[in-house]
Design a protein around this motif. Structure first.
Motif, PDB file in Angstrom:
ATOM      1  N   LYS A 446       0.836  -1.198   0.000  1.00  0.00           N
ATOM      2  CA  LYS A 446       0.000   0.000   0.000  1.00  0.00           C
ATOM      3  C   LYS A 446       0.875   1.255   0.000  1.00  0.00           C
ATOM      4  N   LYS A 447       1.925   1.185   0.759  1.00  0.00           N
ATOM      5  CA  LYS A 447       2.828   2.342   0.811  1.00  0.00           C
ATOM      6  C   LYS A 447       3.463   2.551  -0.562  1.00  0.00           C
ATOM      7  N   ARG A 448       3.849   1.469  -1.144  1.00  0.00           N
ATOM      8  CA  ARG A 448       4.490   1.563  -2.469  1.00  0.00           C
ATOM      9  C   ARG A 448       3.523   2.157  -3.488  1.00  0.00           C
ATOM     10  N   LEU A 449       2.263   1.759  -3.367  1.00  0.00           N
ATOM     11  CA  LEU A 449       1.230   2.293  -4.261  1.00  0.00           C
ATOM     12  C   LEU A 449       1.194   3.814  -4.165  1.00  0.00           C
ATOM     13  N   VAL A 450       1.084   4.302  -2.936  1.00  0.00           N
ATOM     14  CA  VAL A 450       0.931   5.738  -2.754  1.00  0.00           C
ATOM     15  C   VAL A 450       2.196   6.483  -3.195  1.00  0.00           C
ATOM     16  N   ASP A 451       3.333   5.947  -2.849  1.00  0.00           N
ATOM     17  CA  ASP A 451       4.594   6.587  -3.250  1.00  0.00           C
ATOM     18  C   ASP A 451       4.674   6.721  -4.755  1.00  0.00           C
ATOM     19  N   LEU A 452       4.338   5.670  -5.414  1.00  0.00           N
ATOM     20  CA  LEU A 452       4.405   5.660  -6.883  1.00  0.00           C
ATOM     21  C   LEU A 452       3.418   6.669  -7.467  1.00  0.00           C
ATOM     22  N   ALA A 453       2.199   6.687  -6.879  1.00  0.00           N
ATOM     23  CA  ALA A 453       1.173   7.612  -7.361  1.00  0.00           C
ATOM     24  C   ALA A 453       1.659   9.055  -7.226  1.00  0.00           C
ATOM     25  N   VAL A 454       2.219   9.341  -6.087  1.00  0.00           N
ATOM     26  CA  VAL A 454       2.709  10.703  -5.832  1.00  0.00           C
ATOM     27  C   VAL A 454       3.833  11.038  -6.806  1.00  0.00           C
ATOM     28  N   GLN A 455       4.706  10.081  -7.000  1.00  0.00           N
ATOM     29  CA  GLN A 455       5.795  10.275  -7.971  1.00  0.00           C
ATOM     30  C   GLN A 455       5.266  10.649  -9.336  1.00  0.00           C
ATOM     31  N   TYR A 460      -3.396  10.845  -4.932  1.00  0.00           N
ATOM     32  CA  TYR A 460      -3.748   9.608  -4.215  1.00  0.00           C
ATOM     33  C   TYR A 460      -3.487   8.422  -5.114  1.00  0.00           C
ATOM     34  N   GLY A 461      -3.454   7.238  -4.493  1.00  0.00           N
ATOM     35  CA  GLY A 461      -3.387   5.991  -5.268  1.00  0.00           C
ATOM     36  C   GLY A 461      -4.752   5.325  -5.163  1.00  0.00           C
ATOM     37  N   ILE A 462      -4.974   4.350  -5.965  1.00  0.00           N
ATOM     38  CA  ILE A 462      -6.276   3.654  -5.961  1.00  0.00           C
ATOM     39  C   ILE A 462      -6.098   2.211  -5.515  1.00  0.00           C
ATOM     40  N   VAL A 463      -6.952   1.804  -4.574  1.00  0.00           N
ATOM     41  CA  VAL A 463      -7.011   0.403  -4.146  1.00  0.00           C
ATOM     42  C   VAL A 463      -8.393  -0.147  -4.529  1.00  0.00           C
ATOM     43  N   ILE A 464      -8.399  -1.290  -5.150  1.00  0.00           N
ATOM     44  CA  ILE A 464      -9.678  -1.954  -5.457  1.00  0.00           C
ATOM     45  C   ILE A 464      -9.760  -3.199  -4.591  1.00  0.00           C
ATOM     46  N   ARG A 465     -10.839  -3.325  -3.839  1.00  0.00           N
ATOM     47  CA  ARG A 465     -10.962  -4.474  -2.934  1.00  0.00           C
ATOM     48  C   ARG A 465     -12.021  -5.475  -3.389  1.00  0.00           C
ATOM     49  N   LYS A 466     -12.837  -5.088  -4.360  1.00  0.00           N
ATOM     50  CA  LYS A 466     -13.832  -6.045  -4.854  1.00  0.00           C
ATOM     51  C   LYS A 466     -14.207  -5.682  -6.274  1.00  0.00           C
ATOM     52  N   LEU A 467     -14.244  -6.701  -7.143  1.00  0.00           N
ATOM     53  CA  LEU A 467     -14.698  -6.521  -8.525  1.00  0.00           C
ATOM     54  C   LEU A 467     -16.068  -7.169  -8.676  1.00  0.00           C
ATOM     55  N   TYR A 505      -4.647   8.194   0.388  1.00  0.00           N
ATOM     56  CA  TYR A 505      -3.812   9.399   0.416  1.00  0.00           C
ATOM     57  C   TYR A 505      -2.510   9.144   1.157  1.00  0.00           C
ATOM     58  N   PRO A 506      -1.512   9.974   0.917  1.00  0.00           N
ATOM     59  CA  PRO A 506      -0.218   9.775   1.584  1.00  0.00           C
ATOM     60  C   PRO A 506      -0.337   9.745   3.099  1.00  0.00           C
ATOM     61  N   ASP A 507      -1.325  10.455   3.671  1.00  0.00           N
ATOM     62  CA  ASP A 507      -1.444  10.434   5.135  1.00  0.00           C
ATOM     63  C   ASP A 507      -2.147   9.177   5.635  1.00  0.00           C
ATOM     64  N   GLY A 508      -2.448   8.273   4.758  1.00  0.00           N
ATOM     65  CA  GLY A 508      -3.062   7.017   5.163  1.00  0.00           C
ATOM     66  C   GLY A 508      -4.584   7.020   5.083  1.00  0.00           C
ATOM     67  N   ARG A 509      -5.184   8.190   4.887  1.00  0.00           N
ATOM     68  CA  ARG A 509      -6.657   8.297   4.807  1.00  0.00           C
ATOM     69  C   ARG A 509      -7.165   7.570   3.566  1.00  0.00           C
ATOM     70  N   GLU A 510      -8.353   6.919   3.744  1.00  0.00           N
ATOM     71  CA  GLU A 510      -8.967   6.238   2.596  1.00  0.00           C
ATOM     72  C   GLU A 510     -10.332   6.830   2.343  1.00  0.00           C
ATOM     73  N   GLU A 511     -10.728   6.897   1.074  1.00  0.00           N
ATOM     74  CA  GLU A 511     -12.038   7.445   0.713  1.00  0.00           C
ATOM     75  C   GLU A 511     -12.678   6.559  -0.349  1.00  0.00           C
ATOM     76  N   LEU A 512     -13.856   6.074  -0.021  1.00  0.00           N
ATOM     77  CA  LEU A 512     -14.584   5.231  -0.979  1.00  0.00           C
ATOM     78  C   LEU A 512     -15.162   6.106  -2.087  1.00  0.00           C
ATOM     79  N   VAL A 513     -15.027   5.685  -3.332  1.00  0.00           N
ATOM     80  CA  VAL A 513     -15.652   6.414  -4.442  1.00  0.00           C
ATOM     81  C   VAL A 513     -16.480   5.441  -5.271  1.00  0.00           C
ATOM     82  N   ARG A 514     -17.423   5.981  -6.026  1.00  0.00           N
ATOM     83  CA  ARG A 514     -18.288   5.128  -6.841  1.00  0.00           C
ATOM     84  C   ARG A 514     -18.193   5.502  -8.311  1.00  0.00           C
TER      85      ARG A 514
END
Lengths: 591, 561
Positions: A446-455, A460-467, A505-514
């Motif tokens: 997860k950290k790598r995701l966010v770092d890469l996104a910021v780079q 923010y980076g995107i995490v998908i937990r269910k398809l 987000y880099p601060d660890g906060r997560e936000e669900l989007v639709r």
């Protein structure tokens, strides 16, 4: 009596079974004597094998049948729909005329019968030998006439054409004898009816959800298969599942849905009530949360498929693409749109990172103490499947094959799992194991995701937990997905809709989007997987051959399991759904 | 518009009086939700509805089928469906307005739970109302612009789209009947085994269907209804393939609205043997040749004839649809049939001469009470079958607005009763036929003993033709030769021409029970008619097929039911 039966089996034109073992012979004879379905199938197959009167002789024949009893019940908001009990015996005969190099299968004419149809596609429900044989007699008669007609039309269609690739139509296979005795689990229909009613009432606490339902179904019986090579198969075929689905509209009108399915191949061992309730509540909470969540925005960047989402992705993309079904022969200029496999012609090429392997193993019954859904003894062609190393160090080594020859492979590997059109079978995975030689902890991923996104300049980076796989959408949703995929260059093949998408987000906060859709998601994207997690997640599902395994779309289902770590993809494209939004109802829901 | 056939015998009995009681739970639940939606849509929606109706159909029943002593199908189910009708605009012009042959359809038939749980049912009704209102509003908008760009015929231009009818309140119980599928499965096995005596048949089956139907209707006008009935049907069918590829089939069926009135074993066994023998004889029969001349239609055959060539043309909605042929549009008050014939449509008639009729009901699917309608009186056309869609000269419904669940109601047939003042005995009818054969100088006449289905094209643009499919036809000779079975005949012709050529009728009305499939789906119907002598009927040869019978000999063995 037994001796006469054996004689019947042999002299009726079938090739002598390869098994020299007297014990096996005795077992077969005993089965014929005690099982009228098996006996009727053998007798009529033996007679059909002799057909040649139209001018083409049968060189191979097979027949499969299911003898299943099912019970199903569903409910919504604490009110039952009537429970249904059904007994059904579908039968599927196939005769091949011509020769293995060129026969009647694999063309658009292969299923076409222009005459009067007297067979119903079903066997009678009682076990009267004569009635069973009568139904099979009519079914084989049509199969022969269909085969004869198809061979002629297929040859005619190819007359003015030079085929780019000439492959035979049929591979040889070793005959197999598997005779199981019925193992029926006790299922308490009344208890399940009560349970379904109560579980559906969970949604009473979510009044903003417009529509919801819970369904339970169990089907138990035997599957039969015989062919003129000498294969004799009778195996238990059982499935039970609980399904939940909910749909609502967000305030802007967007349709939000989610569902879940818990299934088992041993109906006596369905998950317990607390686990079922948890699954139902999770769907309710997801739909509620998604309806309240903000719309996602276009995103192009690293995406972490976490937990079961990774397994779902492999199941949806590789589950169907690992098998190649050849395009059916049609009249020149009249090609039939049959979805092609993305992996066709890619044997020996890299499809995954070189630190990943993919194993398909139908011989395993459980993993980590949990039952696997993809275990089976013999496929629909009567071929015993072996463990298959499909991808080794990222390179595609094998495709899933049926008895239809495909380029680059040299024989069937027992993956015929679904009946298909044009006299063919459809290959599918069984238990797919995704193995990573290099792993990181989930937190590190997860950290790598966010770092890469910021780079890459993202907030923010995107995490998908269910398809949404198997999809709980409607046919209309499927059509919209395919249309959107077509517009974005996804070759019209619908990508699975992500259900649980979070901005991290880099601060660890997560936000669900639709409302986000994957723009073109296929085997190509898997080449650029950056990293894998160190925990394995198992995802079980029922495949019915429909696009996105659309729930409820097909009568014939097979169990599959995928075991995979979480996966970090280097770059995926997500975009908001572009369909017009239907207005929410003017009248508020009833209280 | 296809009919599926059966046979029977005579004399009548009508629907009993209405009963009242407290409203059934489903009625209250639906009524409350309907009123809530009607009120709020009335306040907030544009266009607002002026009428909403909820129709629920509960069907509990099943199908059992057996062939050669073995059960082939066993389906038992119970389901409930909800159809929602929303009308926006005004009765003068609303979203159902018929435009150029379009058949508007707003209902999608949502599944309802079978338990009367208020929140679950109300929620489904709410969703369906929203959907129906949306579709209604959209069509009204389309209509408003389309109508401006077209001319309408003067007769229909001022007609409203919806008639004014007083709402009814009635709760009629439909008590469940004692019925054991397993007992009947044993009978079906036994009966179906008899077909083994006829080895030339390719397939055969005996089917039993049973249904308990409960219809519920509530509307914003205050209608509150629940009523229903039972249906039972035994169907015997068999098929064979001629050497020339012709498909030969025969059916026989028995209908009742009480299992106790289904035929006894002996009657069914006799019918099975008759079907087997006749079908076997058909295989050896001479093929029909194209021919025109006099013929007798048996009672049931006459019934199908009337249903197809006459019945569909008196369905009122066709006079509002300009793409329809509208054969009778200008015939009210004029002769349309010979003056000795009277035709009545009577959905209040339950039985006639010991046979239950398929086409009776208490209320139609728009909530209007069933009514006996004199359609033709002594040959003169008096009335059409009416739903709440007015037609020129007929502003009101007469209780014939019917639909299969999932469809919008339209005027449909019920029990069509053909009465004749020129009745002769069977022998005399036969003698009259022989005389007519001689008079017309024909080599033979025809006798149509049994027919099935048929379809009619009533629309302009298509041929105004009908085909009733004969199953059993005999050549009748005037010189004493025995009747000769022929096969593969199709009746053809034009409707108006055939009507005027009915010469006489028999004196024993017979019942034909069936299901009529047309624009508002399948509805159960019947026709009660005597045998007919027609001066001119035309037949053609059924097209041959190149399809051959099964190649291998059929499996031999003992049938043990």
């Amino acid at each position: 009596m037994k001796r006469i039966l054996l004689l019947l089996f042999l002299t009726a034109g079938m090739a002598a079974p390869q098994m020299q073992d007297a014990a096996v012979q005795a077992k077969i004879q005993a089965a014929f004597a005690s099982d009228p379905i098996l006996r009727a199938m053998a007798e009529e197959l033996g007679r059909a094998r002799q057909l040649r009167s139209l001018g083409e002789a049968v060189y191979f024949g097979e027949v499969s049948a299911d003898d299943a009893e099912s019970f199903s019940v569903s409910a919504t908001l604490g009110a039952l729909f009537a429970p249904q009990r059904a007994s059904l015996r579908p039968v599927r005969p196939l005769l091949r005329v011509g020769a293995p190099n060129f026969d009647n299968t694999g063309s658009v004419f292969s299923d076409f019968f222009p005459g009067t149809r007297f067979d119903s596609g079903l066997l009678p429900l009682d076990n009267s030998l004569l009635a069973l044989r009568h139904a099979l007699w009519l079914a084989f008669d049509r199969a022969y006439k269909t085969a004869y007609g198809a061979l002629g039309r297929k040859a005619a269609a190819l007359r003015g054409v030079t085929q780019s690739e000439v492959l035979p139509d049929f591979w040889p296979a070793t005959p197999v004898v598997v005779l199981e005795t019925p193992a029926r689990a006790r299922v308490d229909d009344a208890a399940w009816t009560q349970r379904v009613r109560q579980l559906s009432a969970v949604f009473a606490a979510f009044p903003s959800i417009a529509s919801s339902g819970v369904e339970f179904q169990v089907s138990q019986g035997m599957s039969y298969y015989l062919n003129t090579d000498g294969s004799v198969v009778r195996v238990n075929d059982r499935i039970a599942y609980l399904r939940v689905r909910a749909v609502t509209q967000a305030p802007d009108g967007m349709v939000i849905y989610d569902g879940d399915s818990l299934e088992t191949v041993d109906p006596g061992r369905m998950p317990q009530e607390p686990e079922l309730r948890q699954a139902v509540e999770a769907v309710a909470k997801n739909v509620d949360a998604l309806a309240a969540a903000p719309m996602g925005q276009s995103y192009s960047g690293p995406v972490l498929l976490e937990g079961i989402a990774a397994a779902q992705a492999f199941g949806e993309v590789f589950g169907s693409n690992l098998g190649v079904t050849r395009r059916p022969v049609a009249e020149p200029g009249r090609q039939v749109p049959v979805p092609a496999s993305e992996l066709e012609g890619r044997l020996g090429l890299r499809v995954l990172p070189d630190w990943m392997d993919l194993i398909d193993d139908p011989g395993q019954r459980e993993f980590g103490g949990r039952p696997l859904l993809g275990f089976y003894l013999v496929d629909l062609d009567g071929v015993r499947p072996q463990r298959l190393a499909v991808v080794e160090k990222g390179v595609l080594k094998a495709l899933l094959t049926t008895r239809q020859p495909v380029k680059g492979m040299d024989g069937p590997n027992g993956r015929s799992r679904l009946p298909g059109a044009f006299g063919l079978k459809i290959p599918r995975i069984s238990n797919l194991f995704v193995q990573a030689a290099m792993t990181e902890s989930e937190a590190a991923l997860k950290k790598r995701l966010v770092d890469l996104a910021v780079q890459m300049g993202r907030e923010y980076g995107i995490v998908i937990r269910k398809l949404d796989f198997p999809s709980f959408g409607s046919i209309e949703d499927l059509r919209q997905s395919a249309a959107q995929a077509g517009r974005s260059g996804g070759a019209g093949r619908p990508a699975p809709t992500p259900i649980l998408v979070y901005r991290v987000y880099p601060d660890g906060r997560e936000e669900l989007v639709r409302g986000l859709r994957l723009r073109s998601f296929g085997t190509r994207q898997f080449r650029d997987i950056l990293a894998a997690g160190d925990r394995l997640h198992q995802f079980d599902y029922l495949d019915n051959g429909a696009p996105l395994a659309l729930t409820g779309a097909g009568n014939f289902v097979v169990g599959c399991s995928v075991v995979s770590p979480s996966l970090l993809f280097e770059e995926l494209d997500l975009e908001p759904a572009t369909a017009d939004l239907p207005k929410p109802p003017i009248v508020p829901p009833p209280q | 518009m296809v009919l599926i056939a059966a046979a029977g015998l005579q004399s009548g009995s009508h629907a009993s009086g209405l009963q009242q009681g407290p409203a059934p739970a489903l009625v209250s639940i639906l009524a409350e939700e309907l009123d809530r939606n009607f009120r709020i849509l009335g306040e907030k929606a544009e266009p607002k509805p002026y009428y909403i109706c909820y129709r629920a159909a509960e069907i509990e029943g099943g199908t059992l089928a057996a062939a050669l002593g073995s059960v082939a199908q066993r389906d038992i189910s119970r389901r409930r469906n909800l159809d929602v009708t929303v009308r926006v605009g005004t009765p003068k012009m609303d979203n159902f307005h018929l435009l150029k042959g379009e058949r508007p359809r707003f209902t999608a038939s949502a599944a309802l739970p079978v338990e009367d749980v208020r929140p679950a049912i109300a929620r489904i009704a709410w969703r369906e109302t929203d959907r129906a209102w949306r579709a209604a509003a959209q069509r009204l908008m389309q209509l408003e612009s389309a109508v401006k760009m077209r001319t309408e015929s003067p007769e229909t231009a001022d007609l409203p789209d919806f008639s004014d009818e007083p709402p009814s309140v009635s709760f009629l119980e439909v008590p469940p009947q004692k019925f054991s599928p397993d007992e009947w499965a044993a009978k079906l096995r036994k009966w179906s085994a008899i077909f083994a005596e006829f080895p030339l048949l390719v397939s055969s089956s005996i089917t039993l269907q049973w249904q308990r139907e409960i219809r519920t209707l509530v509307s914003s006008e205050g209608a509150r209804l629940q009523h229903g009935r039972h249906f039972y049907r035994i169907m015997i069918s068999a098929a064979a393939k001629g050497y020339d590829g012709n498909d030969l089939t025969l059916f026989e069926s028995f209908d009742a609205d009480d299992a106790a009135r289904l035929p006894r074993d002996a009657a069914v066994e006799q019918a099975v043997r008759k079907v087997g023998a006749q079908l076997t004889a058909l295989l050896r029969a001479k093929p029909a040749e194209p021919w025109v001349g006099p013929a007798i239609l048996s009672g049931p055959a006459a019934g199908v004839f009337f249903h197809e060539i006459f019945g569909h043309r008196i369905e009122g909605h066709r006079l509002r649809d300009e793409t329809e042929g509208q054969t009778f549009a200008n015939s009210v008050g004029k002769p349309v049939l010979p003056e000795f014939l009277t035709v009545v449509s009577d959905p209040t008639l339950r039985r006639t001469a010991g046979v239950d009729l398929n086409g009776w009901y208490a209320f139609d699917d728009e909530g209007v009470p069933a009514q006996r309608v004199t359609v033709v009186e002594n040959g003169i056309l008096r009335n059409f079958l009416m739903s709440r869609l007015p037609v020129p000269g007929f502003p009101r419904s007469n209780g014939h607005g019917r639909a299969q669940p999932g469809f919008e109601p339209l005027s449909r047939q019920s029990n069509l009763v053909v009465e004749s003042a020129k009745r002769v005995s069977r022998a005399e009818l036969r003698r009259l036929l022989e005389a007519e054969i001689r008079r017309q100088n024909k080599p033979y006449g025809l006798f149509f003993e049994r027919v099935t289905g048929g379809f009619t094209r009533t629309r302009r643009g298509g041929l105004q033709a009908f085909t009733v499919i004969p199953l059993l036809v005999y050549r009748v000779y005037a010189d004493g030769r025995p009747d000769e079975l022929i096969r593969g005949a199709d009746i053809v012709g034009t409707p108006l021409a055939s009507f005027s050529k009915i010469l006489a009728t028999g004196d024993e009305p017979e019942v034909f029970n069936g299901y009529c499939g047309a624009e508002s789906g399948n509805v159960p119907v019947s026709v009660v008619a005597p045998a007919l002598l027609v001066a001119e009927i035309e037949i053609q040869r059924q097209p041959e097929s190149k399809d051959i019978p099964p190649i291998l000999p059929r499996p031999q063995g003992e049938v043990r039911p």
